[in-house]
Design a protein around this motif. Sequence first.
Motif, short mmCIF file in Angstrom:
data_model
loop_
_atom_site.label_atom_id
_atom_site.label_comp_id
_atom_site.label_asym_id
_atom_site.label_seq_id
_atom_site.Cartn_x
_atom_site.Cartn_y
_atom_site.Cartn_z
N ILE A 77 84.52 56.72 98.20
CA ILE A 77 83.29 55.61 97.64
C ILE A 77 83.67 55.51 96.48
CG2 ILE A 77 81.56 56.38 99.15
CD1 ILE A 77 80.66 58.74 97.10
N SER A 78 83.11 53.83 95.87
CA SER A 78 82.76 53.87 94.78
C SER A 78 81.60 53.42 93.41
CB SER A 78 83.73 52.49 94.26
OG SER A 78 84.87 51.98 95.08
N ASN A 79 80.50 53.27 94.77
CA ASN A 79 79.10 53.20 94.50
C ASN A 79 78.14 54.58 95.22
OD1 ASN A 79 78.54 51.62 96.85
ND2 ASN A 79 79.13 49.84 95.26
N GLU A 96 83.98 60.96 98.74
CA GLU A 96 85.33 61.42 97.97
C GLU A 96 85.19 60.65 96.66
OE1 GLU A 96 89.32 62.41 96.95
OE2 GLU A 96 89.47 60.85 98.17
N ILE A 97 85.01 60.67 95.87
CA ILE A 97 84.04 59.96 94.14
C ILE A 97 85.59 58.98 94.06
CG2 ILE A 97 83.28 59.43 92.49
CD1 ILE A 97 81.70 61.42 93.13
N ALA A 98 85.31 57.20 93.75
CA ALA A 98 87.28 57.31 93.12
C ALA A 98 87.60 57.53 92.16
CB ALA A 98 87.07 55.87 93.67
N HIS A 99 88.59 57.86 91.69
CA HIS A 99 88.90 58.24 90.80
C HIS A 99 88.86 57.05 89.12
CE1 HIS A 99 91.86 54.49 90.88
NE2 HIS A 99 92.46 54.89 89.19
N ASN A 100 88.16 55.77 89.42
CA ASN A 100 88.26 54.92 88.70
C ASN A 100 86.47 54.53 88.17
OD1 ASN A 100 87.56 53.32 90.67
ND2 ASN A 100 89.02 51.32 90.59
N VAL A 101 85.46 55.53 88.88
CA VAL A 101 84.29 55.20 88.69
C VAL A 101 83.62 56.25 87.19
CG1 VAL A 101 82.04 56.21 90.18
CG2 VAL A 101 83.92 55.09 90.90
N SER A 102 82.98 55.73 86.48
CA SER A 102 82.36 55.67 85.58
C SER A 102 81.50 57.44 85.29
CB SER A 102 81.54 55.47 84.29
OG SER A 102 80.31 54.63 85.11
N THR A 103 81.65 58.61 84.96
CA THR A 103 80.62 59.02 84.62
C THR A 103 79.31 58.70 84.57
OG1 THR A 103 81.60 59.86 82.59
CG2 THR A 103 80.09 61.54 83.02
N ARG A 104 78.62 57.78 84.75
CA ARG A 104 77.14 56.94 84.69
C ARG A 104 77.16 57.46 86.20
NH1 ARG A 104 74.55 51.95 83.51
NH2 ARG A 104 76.32 51.59 84.05
N LYS A 105 77.84 56.01 86.92
CA LYS A 105 77.82 56.39 87.90
C LYS A 105 77.96 57.44 89.42
CE LYS A 105 77.46 51.82 88.94
NZ LYS A 105 78.13 50.37 88.90
N ARG A 106 78.83 58.27 88.66
CA ARG A 106 79.12 59.66 89.99
C ARG A 106 77.94 60.48 89.42
NH1 ARG A 106 84.34 61.59 89.89
NH2 ARG A 106 86.22 59.47 89.39
N LYS A 107 77.06 60.12 87.92
CA LYS A 107 76.02 61.11 88.77
C LYS A 107 75.20 61.08 89.24
CE LYS A 107 75.57 62.62 83.06
NZ LYS A 107 74.86 62.38 82.13
N VAL A 121 83.44 65.62 98.12
CA VAL A 121 85.04 66.65 97.44
C VAL A 121 84.52 66.87 96.12
CG1 VAL A 121 87.51 66.69 98.19
CG2 VAL A 121 85.83 65.76 99.61
N ASN A 122 84.69 66.25 95.63
CA ASN A 122 85.34 66.11 94.09
C ASN A 122 83.70 65.87 93.54
OD1 ASN A 122 85.01 63.14 95.02
ND2 ASN A 122 86.12 62.75 93.49
N GLY A 123 82.38 66.04 93.86
CA GLY A 123 81.78 66.46 93.15
C GLY A 123 80.92 66.78 91.04
N ASN A 124 81.91 67.15 91.50
CA ASN A 124 81.64 67.95 89.66
C ASN A 124 82.10 67.17 89.29
OD1 ASN A 124 83.53 69.14 90.67
ND2 ASN A 124 82.42 71.51 90.24
N ALA A 125 83.78 66.56 89.16
CA ALA A 125 84.31 66.37 88.36
C ALA A 125 83.71 65.24 87.19
CB ALA A 125 85.29 64.98 89.49
N ARG A 126 83.70 65.58 85.78
CA ARG A 126 83.94 64.47 84.61
C ARG A 126 82.23 64.88 84.50
NH1 ARG A 126 85.65 58.45 85.01
NH2 ARG A 126 87.58 58.91 86.36
N LEU A 127 81.37 65.66 84.96
CA LEU A 127 80.38 65.91 84.76
C LEU A 127 80.25 67.21 84.02
CD1 LEU A 127 78.73 65.09 88.23
CD2 LEU A 127 78.70 63.77 86.44
N ARG A 128 80.96 68.10 83.54
CA ARG A 128 81.05 69.37 83.41
C ARG A 128 81.27 68.90 81.59
NH1 ARG A 128 85.98 71.78 85.36
NH2 ARG A 128 85.36 69.62 87.02
#
Length: 133
Positions: A77-79, A96-107, A121-128
């Motif tokens: 997913i991308s958004n 699975e959040i795509a690799h090119n999604v920003s931290t703001r969109k990930r939240k 799958v990768n819910g806590n990536a780039r949020l720590r």
Amino acid sequence: MVAPLVQRKIVKKRTAKFIRHWSDRKAAIKPSWRKPKGIDSPVRRCFKGARPMPKIGYGSNKKTRYMLPSGFYKFRISNAKDLELLLMHNRKYVAEIAHNVSTRKRKQIVERAAQLSVTLVNGNARLRSEENE
């Protein structure tokens, strides 16, 4: 966390990689598989003792192909709107959040996934990194 609808045992017929003939002897030949095409090649002619070649028989079961060890299938997913597609399928697919999604969109995606009870799958990536600041 949501449990998978059907939990099947994943059987791998072969886990070792197929390595290229002569790659263990010459540094110029890399180990990534290439089919031997020489007229006298013992690997191509399938002689006893020669290394195995990839064949269709090594393929995995259709029902467990691409399945994660947890029993789910991945869906990229991308958004946050892409999560709506998994609303009825959260027992079969995980997001699975795509690799090119920003931290703001990930939240936003993580919050929306919790509301819809979709596993990431990768819910806590780039949020720590922001939690530490």
